[in-house]
Design a protein around this motif. Structure first.
Motif, short mmCIF file in Angstrom:
data_model
loop_
_atom_site.label_atom_id
_atom_site.label_comp_id
_atom_site.label_asym_id
_atom_site.label_seq_id
_atom_site.Cartn_x
_atom_site.Cartn_y
_atom_site.Cartn_z
N TRP A 141 0.68 -1.08 0.18
CA TRP A 141 0.00 0.06 -0.06
C TRP A 141 0.82 1.19 -0.08
O TRP A 141 0.33 2.31 -0.28
CB TRP A 141 -0.91 0.01 1.18
CG TRP A 141 -1.90 -0.94 0.83
CD1 TRP A 141 -2.25 -2.21 1.69
CD2 TRP A 141 -3.19 -0.73 0.15
NE1 TRP A 141 -3.42 -2.63 1.21
CE2 TRP A 141 -4.04 -1.76 0.30
CE3 TRP A 141 -3.35 0.27 -0.72
CZ2 TRP A 141 -5.29 -1.84 -0.33
CZ3 TRP A 141 -4.75 0.29 -1.57
CH2 TRP A 141 -5.61 -0.84 -1.41
N ALA A 142 2.18 1.19 0.43
CA ALA A 142 2.93 2.35 0.41
C ALA A 142 3.43 2.68 -1.09
O ALA A 142 3.67 4.03 -1.12
CB ALA A 142 4.23 1.76 1.41
N ILE A 143 3.20 1.75 -1.84
CA ILE A 143 3.37 2.08 -3.37
C ILE A 143 2.22 2.23 -3.84
O ILE A 143 2.13 3.33 -4.59
CB ILE A 143 4.09 0.81 -3.86
CG1 ILE A 143 5.53 0.67 -3.55
CG2 ILE A 143 4.11 1.10 -5.45
CD1 ILE A 143 6.20 -0.43 -3.87
N ILE A 144 1.11 1.56 -3.65
CA ILE A 144 -0.09 1.63 -4.40
C ILE A 144 -0.86 2.99 -4.39
O ILE A 144 -1.22 3.76 -5.06
CB ILE A 144 -1.33 0.73 -3.82
CG1 ILE A 144 -0.59 -0.67 -4.33
CG2 ILE A 144 -2.48 0.67 -4.58
CD1 ILE A 144 -1.49 -1.93 -3.73
N GLN A 145 -0.88 3.56 -2.91
CA GLN A 145 -1.48 4.95 -2.62
C GLN A 145 -0.87 5.93 -3.35
O GLN A 145 -1.58 6.83 -4.08
CB GLN A 145 -1.51 5.26 -1.12
CG GLN A 145 -2.41 4.25 -0.36
CD GLN A 145 -2.41 4.48 0.89
OE1 GLN A 145 -1.09 4.68 1.74
NE2 GLN A 145 -3.50 4.53 1.93
N PRO A 146 0.40 6.10 -3.25
CA PRO A 146 0.95 7.58 -4.19
C PRO A 146 0.97 7.25 -5.68
O PRO A 146 0.85 8.24 -6.40
CB PRO A 146 2.65 7.49 -3.76
CG PRO A 146 2.94 6.25 -3.14
CD PRO A 146 1.45 5.74 -2.70
N LEU A 147 1.09 6.15 -5.97
CA LEU A 147 1.00 5.82 -7.26
C LEU A 147 -0.45 5.99 -7.96
O LEU A 147 -0.50 6.55 -9.04
CB LEU A 147 1.32 4.12 -7.61
CG LEU A 147 1.06 3.83 -9.16
CD1 LEU A 147 2.13 4.60 -10.06
CD2 LEU A 147 1.56 2.35 -9.31
#
Length: 286
Positions: A52-58
């Motif tokens: 989620w640390a990648i999915i959210q900003p992406l």
């Protein structure tokens, strides 16, 4: 009683201006335990976990690119990829806002732990800032991967320059600013609980007062340009974009950057002093 190695005096009548930074350093192992707890609990019982640390900003970057970049044309970044323009701003802003919102609820969220055992209370917000740094590291690595990919795509112009080396200094400033603002709010919420409901709204307003969704150059020549210019987060995002993407994506305003550091130091000092004063009586208020 022998005042040996394990003797500790806890007094409620200490001066507000007195703060023992050496004591906080002595509890560095506890801070690291809090960092691990915060990071694990953040993604506990989730299917995708730290992804989620990648999915959210992406996903945020994709939405910003489509709505503000392609539809509203607010990027104004020339031949620089709009996607990278927004990702650089989002990753930097996300770390600051995460530090602020994470520390803004320190006293109320951790009152159970603080009421049972003594430790320097500042360990809690410091651990929150450090745990957010892990997520930022993941997101920044994602940004660098996309940056390398776009370097090999023809038609785009990306100019990485030496100012990119100042990135660690900018992240330190965002941590200090987020910590300062967060502990000020946390200290006030022990008495005024309404502030808890205003934090999310206030952070959203602050984001739209920062060139995250738009280019600062759009307001050049207007009074809004100067309002945005002296936002302490603005020069950080602008220099980050300038350093990693080039002059078409960002700008360098050393006067604004200097003022940003002054505001950061003042807010952090004020926050620590206020936090130090409130921590001695917050259990009676809560």
């Amino acid at each position: 009683m022998d005042k040996g190695k394990y003797y500790k005096e806890i007094a409620s009548g200490s001066k507000a201006l007195k703060f023992n930074f050496k004591e906080v350093w002595q509890y560095k192992d506890l801070i690291l335990l809090f960092v691990k707890r915060n990071f694990v609990s953040q993604y506990k019982q989730t299917i995708l976990g730290p992804a989620w640390a990648i999915i959210q900003p992406l996903m945020t970057t994709i939405v910003f690119t489509f709505v503000f970049g392609n539809v509203a044309h607010l990027a104004d970044c020339g031949a620089v990829p709009t996607f990278l323009f927004y990702m650089c701003g989002n990753v930097t802003w996300s770390y600051f806002s995460g530090c602020l919102t994470g520390t803004a609820d320190t006293f109320i969220a951790n009152s159970g732990t603080m009421g049972k055992v003594y430790f320097p209370r500042l360990c809690m917000p410091i651990s929150t800032v450090l745990s957010r740094l892990i997520s930022f590291g993941i997101q920044f690595a994602m940004f660098l991967i996309f940056l390398v990919i776009y370097l090999f795509i023809p038609g785009y112009v990306i100019q990485i320059n030496p100012l990119a080396l100042l990135a660690p200094l900018h992240i330190l400033q965002m941590a200090m600013l987020g910590l300062g603002c967060g502990v000020i709010i946390s200290s006030c919420t022990t008495k005024y609980r309404d502030l808890r409901f205003l934090v999310g709204f206030g952070v959203s307003l602050w984001m739209y007062g920062t060139p995250v969704a738009y280019s600062q150059r759009l307001f050049r020549g207007t009074i809004l340009y100067h309002v945005v210019r002296f936002n302490p987060v603005t020069p950080v995002i602008e220099i980050m974009r300038y350093g990693f993407l080039g002059p078409e994506a960002g700008s360098v305003d050393w006067v604004s950057y200097g003022c940003s550091w002054v505001i950061t130091v003042i807010l952090l000092a004020w926050g620590v002093l206020l936090f130090n004063k409130v921590e001695r009586t917050f259990m009676d208020t809560i």
